[in-house]
Enzyme design. Structure first.
Site, PDB file in Angstrom:
ATOM      1  CG  ASP A 212      -2.011   0.672   1.001  1.00  0.00           C
ATOM      2  OD1 ASP A 212      -2.119   2.072   0.495  1.00  0.00           O
ATOM      3  OD2 ASP A 212      -3.397   0.137   1.053  1.00  0.00           O
ATOM      4  N   GLY A 236       4.446   1.666  -1.969  1.00  0.00           N
ATOM      5  CA  GLY A 236       4.859   1.427  -3.622  1.00  0.00           C
ATOM      6  C   GLY A 236       3.338   1.986  -4.201  1.00  0.00           C
ATOM      7  CG  ASP A 237       1.688   4.825  -7.751  1.00  0.00           C
ATOM      8  OD1 ASP A 237       0.254   4.015  -8.039  1.00  0.00           O
ATOM      9  OD2 ASP A 237       1.797   5.284  -9.046  1.00  0.00           O
ATOM     10  CG  PHE A 238      -3.041   0.606  -6.662  1.00  0.00           C
ATOM     11  CD1 PHE A 238      -3.051   1.165  -6.773  1.00  0.00           C
ATOM     12  CD2 PHE A 238      -3.226  -1.128  -5.751  1.00  0.00           C
ATOM     13  CE1 PHE A 238      -4.063   2.086  -6.658  1.00  0.00           C
ATOM     14  CE2 PHE A 238      -4.397   0.709  -5.271  1.00  0.00           C
ATOM     15  CZ  PHE A 238      -4.885   1.701  -5.823  1.00  0.00           C
ATOM     16  CG  HIS A 256     -15.002  -0.003  -4.259  1.00  0.00           C
ATOM     17  ND1 HIS A 256     -16.463   0.157  -3.171  1.00  0.00           N
ATOM     18  CD2 HIS A 256     -14.103   0.563  -3.526  1.00  0.00           C
ATOM     19  CE1 HIS A 256     -15.685   0.252  -2.500  1.00  0.00           C
ATOM     20  NE2 HIS A 256     -14.236  -0.357  -2.063  1.00  0.00           N
TER      21      HIS A 256
END
Length: 346
Positions: A212, A236-238, A256
């Protein structure tokens, strides 16, 4: 000849009932305000040792007994608290979840969704429907998650609220899904790690990765003896990438939050990290067909105003998975509005 009167008692009653329904819906904002009032004054905590009259509650909370009693009477009509014949108020199972510092407390979650930030955003729904754009950036000058990154207090309210709302569903997911005996579970956008901890505690042969944003992952709850040595945290950056090498990737209440374009980026990050034989779990409400009530339909409006995202139907999700090079293999229902959709590489 006099005009025949066609109105009957039955039609009059039906019309009155329909009008009452509309009024009840129009006053819905007061239900939120009443719940927030009870939470702000910690009424459930004061009732933990037994029922109290509003005058005593008022003495303990520094409020007006008359006004507080009327708020609690309204909430009791909705199943939150119960008033007895002597005028004292009791905890109900729902009200007990408003206590602070107890397992399963929903107090932080109610604080989150009754925050002015959310109420103000919902008030912009009319304009959102007109423009097709979320109302949150109009009020706060930045997209929702960007704003959270810039406001520590707002982010803490969000993180605590999401942890509270997630806890009951975390236990259900960990219980009902047949997780493998061994392997690595990568919880993508896993917040503070509530779901991952539930999974690792119930399935002792598994290892886990919590992935996350740095500030959120850094506040994790995994450092407990029951899962010692079987987890690690990565920030990190998903949208860019997720940790490779997992046997099972989990997206719980992530898709969502994003429109199809961004949801597709997240799914493709997961698809790129998946090895042959890896599986992906998408855990979100699925909007059912028909007119019956479903919590996902209300959440869908919140998604619309906050993010320009949506709760999805099964057809919507299948189409998104297909575009990411994935295919659905099964759906596992839970005793909650949330479903577990399993997918593999197409």
């Amino acid at each position: 000849m006099p005009r025949e009167e066609t109105t009957t008692a039955a039609t009059t009653t039906t019309t009155a009932a329909d009008a009452a329904l509309l009024v009840d819906l129009a006053l819905g904002h007061l239900a939120s305000a009443a719940l927030r009032t009870a939470v702000d004054h910690r009424i459930a905590d004061h009732l933990a040792d037994g029922p109290l009259h509003p005058d005593e509650l008022a003495r303990r909370t520094g409020t007006s007994g008359n006004h507080l009693g009327r708020v609690l009477r309204f909430l009791a009509s909705r199943g939150v608290f119960r008033e007895d014949h002597g005028g004292a108020f009791h905890l109900t199972p729902a009200a007990a979840q408003l206590r602070t510092g107890v397992p399963g407390s929903q107090h932080p979650g109610i604080v989150m969704i009754t925050d002015d930030m959310y109420r103000r955003t919902s008030g912009g729904l009319t304009e959102t429907v007109r423009t097709g754009e979320p109302s949150f950036p109009r009020f706060y000058g930045a997209p929702y998650f960007a704003y959270l990154e810039s406001d520590d207090a707002a982010r803490e309210v969000f993180d605590a609220g999401m942890a509270a709302f997630s806890a009951p569903a975390d236990a259900l997911v960990a219980e009902v899904f047949d997780f493998p005996g061994t392997g690595t579970v990568v919880d993508v956008g896993g917040g503070r790690g509530g779901l991952l901890r539930e999974i690792l505690e119930r399935h002792t042969g598994l290892h886990g990765v919590l992935f996350d944003r740095g500030a959120t992952a850094g506040d994790h709850i995994l450092d407990v003896p029951s899962v010692a040595g079987r987890w690690r945290v990565e920030a990190g950056d998903f949208f860019a990438s997720v940790p490779a090498g997992g046997d099972l990737y989990v997206l719980k209440q992530i898709l969502h939050d994003w429109d199809d374009a961004d949801g597709l980026r997240i799914l493709r990050s997961c698809r790129s990290a998946m090895a042959p034989g890896s599986r992906l779990l998408v855990i979100d409400p699925l909007i059912p067909p028909g007119n019956d009530p479903h919590p996902g339909k209300a959440l869908d409006l919140a998604m619309m105003t906050l993010f320009d995202s949506a709760e999805r139907t099964l057809d919507d999700l299948d189409a998104l998975l297909s575009r990411a090079g994935l295919r659905r293999t099964r759906i596992v229902a839970t005793p909650s509005p949330t479903s577990i959709v399993e997918a593999v590489a197409a």
